[in-house]
Design an enzyme around this catalytic site. Sequence first.
Site, PDB file in Angstrom:
ATOM      1  N   HIS A 250     -84.910  13.313  -2.200  1.00  0.00           N
ATOM      2  CA  HIS A 250     -84.430  14.619  -2.644  1.00  0.00           C
ATOM      3  C   HIS A 250     -84.287  14.775  -4.141  1.00  0.00           C
ATOM      4  CE1 HIS A 250     -83.423  16.734   1.130  1.00  0.00           C
ATOM      5  NE2 HIS A 250     -83.294  15.514   1.619  1.00  0.00           N
TER       6      HIS A 250
ATOM      7  N   LYS B 155     -75.555  28.200  -7.658  1.00  0.00           N
ATOM      8  CA  LYS B 155     -76.005  26.862  -7.269  1.00  0.00           C
ATOM      9  C   LYS B 155     -75.006  25.891  -7.861  1.00  0.00           C
ATOM     10  CE  LYS B 155     -79.995  27.729  -9.346  1.00  0.00           C
ATOM     11  NZ  LYS B 155     -81.019  27.207  -8.460  1.00  0.00           N
ATOM     12  N   ARG B 156     -75.036  24.618  -7.459  1.00  0.00           N
ATOM     13  CA  ARG B 156     -74.134  23.658  -8.061  1.00  0.00           C
ATOM     14  C   ARG B 156     -74.298  23.667  -9.585  1.00  0.00           C
ATOM     15  NH1 ARG B 156     -70.976  20.115  -4.787  1.00  0.00           N
ATOM     16  NH2 ARG B 156     -70.479  19.173  -6.779  1.00  0.00           N
TER      17      ARG B 156
ATOM     18  N   LYS C  61     -79.870  22.105 -14.063  1.00  0.00           N
ATOM     19  CA  LYS C  61     -80.107  23.459 -13.572  1.00  0.00           C
ATOM     20  C   LYS C  61     -79.988  24.501 -14.689  1.00  0.00           C
ATOM     21  CE  LYS C  61     -78.520  22.363  -8.852  1.00  0.00           C
ATOM     22  NZ  LYS C  61     -79.539  22.923  -7.931  1.00  0.00           N
TER      23      LYS C  61
ATOM     24  N   THR D  96     -83.675  25.685  -2.654  1.00  0.00           N
ATOM     25  CA  THR D  96     -83.790  26.528  -1.477  1.00  0.00           C
ATOM     26  C   THR D  96     -83.097  27.866  -1.733  1.00  0.00           C
ATOM     27  OG1 THR D  96     -81.844  25.405  -0.578  1.00  0.00           O
ATOM     28  CG2 THR D  96     -83.996  24.727   0.263  1.00  0.00           C
TER      29      THR D  96
ATOM     30  N   LYS E 200     -84.029  31.935  -0.536  1.00  0.00           N
ATOM     31  CA  LYS E 200     -83.111  32.917   0.052  1.00  0.00           C
ATOM     32  C   LYS E 200     -83.187  34.242  -0.704  1.00  0.00           C
ATOM     33  CE  LYS E 200     -80.005  29.029   0.931  1.00  0.00           C
ATOM     34  NZ  LYS E 200     -78.860  28.295   0.329  1.00  0.00           N
TER      35      LYS E 200
HETATM   36  C1  LIG Z   1     -78.827  27.326  -0.521  1.00  0.00           C
HETATM   37  C2  LIG Z   1     -77.555  26.821  -1.077  1.00  0.00           C
HETATM   38  C3  LIG Z   1     -77.549  25.888  -2.114  1.00  0.00           C
HETATM   39  C4  LIG Z   1     -78.818  25.380  -2.750  1.00  0.00           C
HETATM   40  O1  LIG Z   1     -79.118  26.207  -3.860  1.00  0.00           O
HETATM   41  P1  LIG Z   1     -80.161  25.756  -4.976  1.00  0.00           P
HETATM   42  O2  LIG Z   1     -80.286  26.951  -5.849  1.00  0.00           O
HETATM   43  O3  LIG Z   1     -81.428  25.429  -4.271  1.00  0.00           O
HETATM   44  O4  LIG Z   1     -79.554  24.588  -5.674  1.00  0.00           O
HETATM   45  C5  LIG Z   1     -76.342  25.461  -2.610  1.00  0.00           C
HETATM   46  N1  LIG Z   1     -75.175  25.929  -2.120  1.00  0.00           N
HETATM   47  C6  LIG Z   1     -75.145  26.839  -1.135  1.00  0.00           C
HETATM   48  C7  LIG Z   1     -73.833  27.325  -0.644  1.00  0.00           C
HETATM   49  C8  LIG Z   1     -76.322  27.310  -0.573  1.00  0.00           C
HETATM   50  O5  LIG Z   1     -76.270  28.207   0.418  1.00  0.00           O
END
Ligand SMILES: *Cc1c(COP(=O)(O)O)cnc(C)c1O
Length: 843
Positions: free
Chosen positions: A378, A569-570, A575, A677, A681
């Site tokens: 990952h 995102k985190r 990032k 991911t 979305k």
């Molecule tokens: C989808 C999702 C992530 C992943 O987000 P990235 O932008 O791909 O890092 C992290 N936290 C939550 C709550 C999510 O639903």
Amino acid sequence: MAAPQSDHERRKQISVRGIAELEDVNQIKKTFNRHLHYTLVKDRNVSTLRDYYFALAHTVRDHLVGRWIRTQQHYYEKDPKRVYYLSLEYYMGRSLSNTMINVGIQSSCDEALYQLGLDIEELEDIEEDAGLGNGGLGRLAACFLDSMATLGMAAYGYGIRYEYGIFAQKIINGEQQEEPDDWLRFGNPWEKARPEYMLPVNFYGRVEDTPQGKKWVDTQVVFALPYDNPIPGYNNNVVNTLRLWSAKSPVQFDLKFFNDGDYIQAVLDRNLAENISRVLYPNDNFFEGKELRLKQEYFMVAATLQDIIRRFKAAKFGKRDPVRTNFDLFPDKVAIQLNDTHPSLAIPELMRILVDIEGLSWEKAWDVTVKTCAYTNHTVLPEALERWPTSMLESILPRHMQIIYHINHLHLEQVLKKWPGDMDKMRRLSLIEEDGEKRVNMANLSIVGSHAVNGVARIHSEIIKRDIFRDFYELTPEKFQNKTNGITPRRWLLMCNPGLADLISDKIGEDWIVHLDQLQQLKQWAKDANFQRAVMQVKQENKLKLAQMLEKDYGVKVNPSSLFDIQVKRLHEYKRQLLNCLHIITLYNRIKKNPNAKIVARTIMIGGKAAPGYYTAKKIIKLINSVANVVNNDPIVGDKLKVIYLENYRVTLAEKIIPAADLSEQISTAGTEASGTGNMKFMLNGALTIGTLDGANVEMAEEMGNENIFIFGMTVDEVEALQKKGYNAYDYYNANPELKQVIDQIQNGFFSPGNPDEFKDLADILLKWDRFLSLADYDAYIKAQDEVSRVYENQCKWLEMAIHNIASSGKFSSDRTIIDYGREIWGVEPNYNKLPAPHEPRE
Ligand SMILES: *Cc1c(COP(=O)(O)O)cnc(C)c1O
């Protein structure tokens, strides 16, 4: 503009189209009242909203039970190959709404609750998130479970039932504070404890050489108590199981104290063993070599493998032979997928079981193990790779350490055969790292012990082969694969964005829900003015709803006709939330410099949790909040720019934010984000993307076409070239006056007048030690953002792009991902047949 439909009206319409019958509604009302009375022991005079939530949850759960039992009976009868997904994280979020949708009772429940005078959305909001994950990796596991059930695979998720999930984030005076996530406080209506299937897990002890082989003795035992969670497939009557283990102290935990007569101390110390499943480690993409974490990993793996082997042996495969003993069949009946290296002790543990307990030869056991296991990588960030000290493994798992040494010995013999005398290659391919403290490289162990190794987006899988696992790729190229991540369209469109889902179904029917490729058909209406208007109205409603929530929950007022520019995102340096922040400050400076210039109004929202021990990430949160404070309170700025830090980003908040987004920020340094991911979305919900050529952005751009995405910045090759040449941030700082001004403001306390030095360290990172080359991409980023604003002014063009992108998002369904894992790694095909419903006769 037509009056927006209430969700109740919307769901009622579906019910007219669909299956909701008066009978169902009456039955649900009855069951709800029965649960309120018998399960909650309340009448309506004293019931709280939470009581109603639990009564509804139990009512919905009743619809799962028959399907669950019959699915498991069906697997026993048919004995298909089982898929075992092993993960230390499952970021599930809420279950109520998802369950109602997947079993097809949403509109009936909605109508029943309406007739009872209750607001179903208000009840849904009572449910705690199952936050047993940090971010993308944990959410991926949750999406995979949904897809495996929807595709009728005999799949099981295995993990840990953490008593405390990912912490709740509070922003206080601009800073993150963590609160423990006591998610089980009010009870969990979805899980079923199975104390009758409790299993022992051993730690410590020593290895004895006996004539019958090695024996692991004098161990300390902790019990693993399974809790089963139902995973309903979409509209197919399948209910799979997510089995989460909880640590239980054995009856006689500490004999020493019992013998000393210190009964009280002995009872108190039972907590020590039960701490194993107490809390999720809150690190995303970071390895923290803590003993308790190693124990969690082994605890999950040891309990799970016992379960897998018990189920293998108990399979019905001929009446005369009640116990299956031939492990040649094991890889034909069992596939084990390792979600990162966190469960990689499954490899030495399976070897231990097969050799020490089942009495297989080493060679046979190894053949079975490699054929059974597969490993998903990952991340390529070195600080995230698990490298456990051999000293720690020796003490906690002495037999496993021996087994790992022996695996390594035989592995290096093969290496030496292929590259005689190449000691450097040997060192790089060894499972044991000898520079500094001696450690086991768990990624290397996972590659050697698996028949398949995959990255999670095409570019990431290529980088793995070229860089971090280059030598392993040369050794066994046939193992290396790609499986581009995906998301479940049930939660991430049908459930979270009912307005858009309805619009789509009105045009192309409901097939897209399980065949997301069908969205392609929408392309014919990308330029259609009526369809554009309808899509715009849904987006506008979603934005209005989010704006109302922000005002209600946080007291912030936003302009719902501004461009909603969102990065959630985190919080991580790679990032590049800092790069986003540089853009915000740039916009602010431009407004201040030229207050009368016409600009596209933006509401920029950033959200995400920082690991509690990650100093720089927490500083970045504080900077964003400080910038927000200046920007939002400057009368010159007014409605043109608002900055909001979205507190406590989690699955449930994602479901509310993403449908309201206009612009999705995916701006990691090329080569650092394995897939992402979140990007998918947003695409599925009609936001446009601004992003680098990193992770799955590359494939998104390919699907939608470069003209429909705002790609900017360095490519992976350009990043590598710059690093080779030597990155000097001052080159960019000195060359761009806008950038210089922004950095100077961070440096000199413009955003922290009370403490001018507050953000000096961030400015220092950007100018001197930025591993993620933010300033090198600044200029391209600002230009891409200018282009975003330019296109946004042309609403027709924007909507055309958004519709085109929704229509192009079919590839990013986790159904597609899982079908590929099934075909190319597990040897399992999807099964689109429905099982009979509980009230229907068996086939
Ligand atoms: C989808 C999702 C992530 C992943 O987000 P990235 O932008 O791909 O890092 C992290 N936290 C939550 C709550 C999510 O639903």
